[in-house]
Design a protein around this motif. Structure first.
Motif, PDB file in Angstrom:
ATOM      1  N   ARG A  68      -1.106   8.817 -11.409  1.00  0.00           N
ATOM      2  CA  ARG A  68      -2.495   8.655 -10.960  1.00  0.00           C
ATOM      3  C   ARG A  68      -3.048   7.300 -11.396  1.00  0.00           C
ATOM      4  O   ARG A  68      -3.736   6.619 -10.628  1.00  0.00           O
ATOM      5  CB  ARG A  68      -3.362   9.793 -11.494  1.00  0.00           C
ATOM      6  N   ALA A  69      -2.758   6.918 -12.638  1.00  0.00           N
ATOM      7  CA  ALA A  69      -3.227   5.627 -13.123  1.00  0.00           C
ATOM      8  C   ALA A  69      -2.600   4.483 -12.338  1.00  0.00           C
ATOM      9  O   ALA A  69      -3.269   3.488 -12.015  1.00  0.00           O
ATOM     10  CB  ALA A  69      -2.909   5.481 -14.610  1.00  0.00           C
ATOM     11  N   ALA A  70      -1.310   4.615 -12.018  1.00  0.00           N
ATOM     12  CA  ALA A  70      -0.637   3.569 -11.245  1.00  0.00           C
ATOM     13  C   ALA A  70      -1.236   3.441  -9.855  1.00  0.00           C
ATOM     14  O   ALA A  70      -1.405   2.326  -9.327  1.00  0.00           O
ATOM     15  CB  ALA A  70       0.853   3.869 -11.162  1.00  0.00           C
ATOM     16  N   SER A  71      -1.567   4.573  -9.234  1.00  0.00           N
ATOM     17  CA  SER A  71      -2.171   4.526  -7.895  1.00  0.00           C
ATOM     18  C   SER A  71      -3.520   3.808  -7.923  1.00  0.00           C
ATOM     19  O   SER A  71      -3.814   2.959  -7.056  1.00  0.00           O
ATOM     20  CB  SER A  71      -2.341   5.960  -7.367  1.00  0.00           C
ATOM     21  N   ALA A  72      -4.346   4.111  -8.924  1.00  0.00           N
ATOM     22  CA  ALA A  72      -5.647   3.451  -9.028  1.00  0.00           C
ATOM     23  C   ALA A  72      -5.492   1.969  -9.354  1.00  0.00           C
ATOM     24  O   ALA A  72      -6.248   1.128  -8.856  1.00  0.00           O
ATOM     25  CB  ALA A  72      -6.490   4.141 -10.101  1.00  0.00           C
ATOM     26  N   THR A  73      -4.504   1.634 -10.189  1.00  0.00           N
ATOM     27  CA  THR A  73      -4.268   0.226 -10.522  1.00  0.00           C
ATOM     28  C   THR A  73      -3.760  -0.540  -9.306  1.00  0.00           C
ATOM     29  O   THR A  73      -4.124  -1.702  -9.087  1.00  0.00           O
ATOM     30  CB  THR A  73      -3.255   0.126 -11.679  1.00  0.00           C
ATOM     31  N   ARG A  74      -2.924   0.117  -8.491  1.00  0.00           N
ATOM     32  CA  ARG A  74      -2.439  -0.516  -7.255  1.00  0.00           C
ATOM     33  C   ARG A  74      -3.617  -0.875  -6.339  1.00  0.00           C
ATOM     34  O   ARG A  74      -3.659  -1.970  -5.749  1.00  0.00           O
ATOM     35  CB  ARG A  74      -1.475   0.427  -6.539  1.00  0.00           C
ATOM     36  N   ALA A  75      -4.584   0.027  -6.248  1.00  0.00           N
ATOM     37  CA  ALA A  75      -5.768  -0.247  -5.435  1.00  0.00           C
ATOM     38  C   ALA A  75      -6.561  -1.419  -6.005  1.00  0.00           C
ATOM     39  O   ALA A  75      -7.072  -2.274  -5.265  1.00  0.00           O
ATOM     40  CB  ALA A  75      -6.640   1.008  -5.362  1.00  0.00           C
ATOM     41  N   ALA A  76      -6.663  -1.486  -7.340  1.00  0.00           N
ATOM     42  CA  ALA A  76      -7.372  -2.601  -7.971  1.00  0.00           C
ATOM     43  C   ALA A  76      -6.674  -3.922  -7.690  1.00  0.00           C
ATOM     44  O   ALA A  76      -7.329  -4.947  -7.428  1.00  0.00           O
ATOM     45  CB  ALA A  76      -7.463  -2.361  -9.483  1.00  0.00           C
ATOM     46  N   VAL A  77      -5.356  -3.909  -7.735  1.00  0.00           N
ATOM     47  CA  VAL A  77      -4.590  -5.134  -7.460  1.00  0.00           C
ATOM     48  C   VAL A  77      -4.817  -5.592  -6.014  1.00  0.00           C
ATOM     49  O   VAL A  77      -4.971  -6.795  -5.754  1.00  0.00           O
ATOM     50  CB  VAL A  77      -3.094  -4.897  -7.735  1.00  0.00           C
ATOM     51  N   ARG A  78      -4.853  -4.655  -5.082  1.00  0.00           N
ATOM     52  CA  ARG A  78      -5.081  -5.027  -3.678  1.00  0.00           C
ATOM     53  C   ARG A  78      -6.436  -5.702  -3.503  1.00  0.00           C
ATOM     54  O   ARG A  78      -6.577  -6.664  -2.738  1.00  0.00           O
ATOM     55  CB  ARG A  78      -5.002  -3.788  -2.782  1.00  0.00           C
ATOM     56  N   VAL A  79      -7.434  -5.218  -4.223  1.00  0.00           N
ATOM     57  CA  VAL A  79      -8.779  -5.785  -4.091  1.00  0.00           C
ATOM     58  C   VAL A  79      -8.890  -7.111  -4.845  1.00  0.00           C
ATOM     59  O   VAL A  79      -9.409  -8.102  -4.314  1.00  0.00           O
ATOM     60  CB  VAL A  79      -9.828  -4.782  -4.624  1.00  0.00           C
ATOM     61  N   PHE A  80      -8.385  -7.152  -6.071  1.00  0.00           N
ATOM     62  CA  PHE A  80      -8.611  -8.317  -6.939  1.00  0.00           C
ATOM     63  C   PHE A  80      -7.627  -9.454  -6.692  1.00  0.00           C
ATOM     64  O   PHE A  80      -7.935 -10.617  -6.939  1.00  0.00           O
ATOM     65  CB  PHE A  80      -8.535  -7.871  -8.407  1.00  0.00           C
ATOM     66  N   ARG A  81      -6.424  -9.126  -6.233  1.00  0.00           N
ATOM     67  CA  ARG A  81      -5.373 -10.112  -5.950  1.00  0.00           C
ATOM     68  C   ARG A  81      -5.110 -11.045  -7.145  1.00  0.00           C
ATOM     69  O   ARG A  81      -5.252 -12.260  -7.052  1.00  0.00           O
ATOM     70  CB  ARG A  81      -5.726 -10.941  -4.710  1.00  0.00           C
ATOM     71  N   LEU A  98       4.492  -0.015 -12.258  1.00  0.00           N
ATOM     72  CA  LEU A  98       4.564   0.928 -11.145  1.00  0.00           C
ATOM     73  C   LEU A  98       3.581   0.563 -10.035  1.00  0.00           C
ATOM     74  O   LEU A  98       3.792   0.932  -8.876  1.00  0.00           O
ATOM     75  CB  LEU A  98       4.265   2.346 -11.643  1.00  0.00           C
ATOM     76  N   ALA A  99       2.536  -0.181 -10.400  1.00  0.00           N
ATOM     77  CA  ALA A  99       1.479  -0.485  -9.437  1.00  0.00           C
ATOM     78  C   ALA A  99       1.709  -1.762  -8.648  1.00  0.00           C
ATOM     79  O   ALA A  99       1.224  -1.891  -7.517  1.00  0.00           O
ATOM     80  CB  ALA A  99       0.138  -0.588 -10.167  1.00  0.00           C
ATOM     81  N   THR A 100       2.439  -2.737  -9.207  1.00  0.00           N
ATOM     82  CA  THR A 100       2.482  -4.061  -8.582  1.00  0.00           C
ATOM     83  C   THR A 100       3.729  -4.834  -8.965  1.00  0.00           C
ATOM     84  O   THR A 100       4.340  -4.561 -10.011  1.00  0.00           O
ATOM     85  CB  THR A 100       1.242  -4.881  -9.005  1.00  0.00           C
ATOM     86  N   LYS A 101       4.075  -5.793  -8.117  1.00  0.00           N
ATOM     87  CA  LYS A 101       5.150  -6.743  -8.429  1.00  0.00           C
ATOM     88  C   LYS A 101       4.593  -8.052  -8.984  1.00  0.00           C
ATOM     89  O   LYS A 101       5.337  -8.990  -9.256  1.00  0.00           O
ATOM     90  CB  LYS A 101       5.981  -7.024  -7.186  1.00  0.00           C
ATOM     91  N   THR A 102       3.283  -8.107  -9.159  1.00  0.00           N
ATOM     92  CA  THR A 102       2.648  -9.273  -9.778  1.00  0.00           C
ATOM     93  C   THR A 102       3.226  -9.475 -11.175  1.00  0.00           C
ATOM     94  O   THR A 102       3.492  -8.508 -11.885  1.00  0.00           O
ATOM     95  CB  THR A 102       1.130  -9.042  -9.882  1.00  0.00           C
ATOM     96  N   PRO A 103       3.440 -10.724 -11.616  1.00  0.00           N
ATOM     97  CA  PRO A 103       3.957 -10.959 -12.970  1.00  0.00           C
ATOM     98  C   PRO A 103       3.082 -10.299 -14.038  1.00  0.00           C
ATOM     99  O   PRO A 103       1.851 -10.367 -13.973  1.00  0.00           O
ATOM    100  CB  PRO A 103       3.937 -12.481 -13.104  1.00  0.00           C
ATOM    101  N   ILE A 104       3.744  -9.674 -15.003  1.00  0.00           N
ATOM    102  CA  ILE A 104       3.040  -8.940 -16.058  1.00  0.00           C
ATOM    103  C   ILE A 104       3.396  -9.520 -17.422  1.00  0.00           C
ATOM    104  O   ILE A 104       4.570  -9.723 -17.732  1.00  0.00           O
ATOM    105  CB  ILE A 104       3.423  -7.446 -16.043  1.00  0.00           C
ATOM    106  N   ALA A 105       2.369  -9.771 -18.223  1.00  0.00           N
ATOM    107  CA  ALA A 105       2.536 -10.034 -19.658  1.00  0.00           C
ATOM    108  C   ALA A 105       1.913  -8.857 -20.391  1.00  0.00           C
ATOM    109  O   ALA A 105       0.864  -8.349 -19.985  1.00  0.00           O
ATOM    110  CB  ALA A 105       1.861 -11.332 -20.067  1.00  0.00           C
ATOM    111  N   THR A 106       2.576  -8.418 -21.446  1.00  0.00           N
ATOM    112  CA  THR A 106       2.077  -7.270 -22.200  1.00  0.00           C
ATOM    113  C   THR A 106       1.735  -7.677 -23.626  1.00  0.00           C
ATOM    114  O   THR A 106       2.549  -8.310 -24.305  1.00  0.00           O
ATOM    115  CB  THR A 106       3.114  -6.136 -22.242  1.00  0.00           C
ATOM    116  N   VAL A 107       0.542  -7.300 -24.067  1.00  0.00           N
ATOM    117  CA  VAL A 107       0.138  -7.497 -25.457  1.00  0.00           C
ATOM    118  C   VAL A 107       0.533  -6.241 -26.223  1.00  0.00           C
ATOM    119  O   VAL A 107       0.047  -5.146 -25.937  1.00  0.00           O
ATOM    120  CB  VAL A 107      -1.371  -7.746 -25.582  1.00  0.00           C
TER     121      VAL A 107
END
Length: 352
Positions: A68-81, A98-107
């Motif tokens: 569920r969190a991934a689905s909502a984050t995917r929607a945020a990525v589509r809007v925010f780009r 799970l939400a995006t192929k955008t590069p990810i850095a993790t703290v």
């Protein structure tokens, strides 16, 4: 550069304070920042300042929650780009991957020792870069086969809204009563049970517990059993910790483990010395002074250290000055943001 921060919640915790500070300061580095989270008072404050926020349900370590969190984050990525996603902690990293192929850095703010192996496996498959907030945390990640960057946490200045006398007046505490403050969630990691055992050995002072959590009922019962009802205040979740620091003389953290707790840095930045467990990033921060390190799960030594600072104004003043100097030297927000800016631009530039 468009930066989307992904974090479980934006309430009173330390990671949340870091995110809020980064978002507010990002404009100085050419960032357009958004936050995807389960909400909280910090998200509301950022939204009121005009920053973009997205509501994402908290995963809670359940597969259905993660999806569920991934689905909502995917929607945020589509809007925010975003050009890059900055995930705060391991669960946010998994959700983001799970939400995006955008590069990810993790703290990597830290996990319990028992969870480190699983955390490392997730980070290895989700993140283009992993940032440890302390050298000790980085060492643990290296031992697990990762090659983290190290960017020590910073504290973003926040002036108090009211003075010491006013805060104490609101709390019903006299001007000459020694006060210790523990700004920490009431969860097993923070070991408030150890703190209460220690507090029973300290007389003539008041302890403020600023935080809430799953251990509250048991801790209230234990405080009553120890005869501490009149000397321990359970304040619940607070949005005014900076004001509470004005009322306090000393802060205390008796955690079993920490990355680099923002509560500690905020205390030192306010000139308040700290008594804290000798663990990972806490050890690094207090290496140059600023308080007293005590062994984990040691009520007697914790009590002695608290009493030594609460009832010795000269020792308290010297430790407070050393802590303030350490924060200004090693945890400057501009240096912190510059390091993240360089890292994130490198990651964003390598996308695709």
């Amino acid at each position: 550069m468009r930066v989307l921060h992904v974090i479980s919640e934006m309430g009173a915790g330390g990671a949340e304070a870091v995110v809020a500070g980064m978002v507010r300061s990002g404009g100085d580095f050419g960032w357009e920042s958004g936050v995807a989270s389960g909400g909280g008072h910090r998200a509301e404050a950022l939204r009121a300042l005009g920053f973009t926020t997205f509501d994402v349900p908290v995963a809670r370590r359940r597969a259905s929650g993660v999806l569920r969190a991934a689905s909502a984050t995917r929607a945020a990525v589509r809007v925010f780009r975003p050009d890059v996603v900055l995930a705060h902690n391991v669960s946010a990293s998994l959700v983001s991957r799970l939400a995006t192929k955008t590069p990810i850095a993790t703290v990597f703010h830290g996990v319990a020792e028992a969870d480190l192996g699983g955390a490392a496996r997730i980070l290895r498959h989700t993140s283009r870069a992993v940032v440890a907030v302390a050298e000790a945390s980085a060492d643990r990640l290296r031992a697990a086969g990762l090659t983290p960057e190290v960017i020590p946490n910073a504290v973003f200045p926040e002036p108090p809204r009211v003075d010491r006398a006013a805060v104490r007046g609101l709390l019903g505490i006299g001007p000459d009563v020694p006060v210790a403050l523990c700004p920490a969630r009431l969860e097993p990691q923070k070991r408030h049970d150890v703190l209460l055992e220690a507090w029973a050995m300290v007389s003539g002072a008041v302890l403020l517990l600023a935080g809430d959590g799953s251990c509250r009922a048991a801790l209230e019962q234990r405080a009553a059993e120890l005869g501490l009802t009149e000397r321990v205040r359970f304040l619940g979740t607070r949005c005014d910790v900076r004001d509470l620091l004005e009322a306090a003389d000393v802060t205390v953290l008796t955690s079993d483990w920490e990355g680099m707790p923002i509560a500690l840095l905020e205390s030192l930045a306010a000139g308040r010395p700290v008594v804290a467990s000798d663990v990972d990033g806490v050890r690094e921060v207090l290496a140059g002074g600023g308080g007293v390190l005590v062994p984990r799960r040691s009520p007697a030594e914790t009590a002695a250290a608290m009493a030594g600072l609460l009832f010795d104004s000269a020792a308290r003043t010297a430790a407070g000055a050393a802590g303030l100097a350490a924060v200004e030297r090693d945890h400057d927000p501009h240096t912190f943001m510059k390091s993240y800016d360089e890292l994130l631009r490198t990651i964003a530039g390598g996308r695709g």
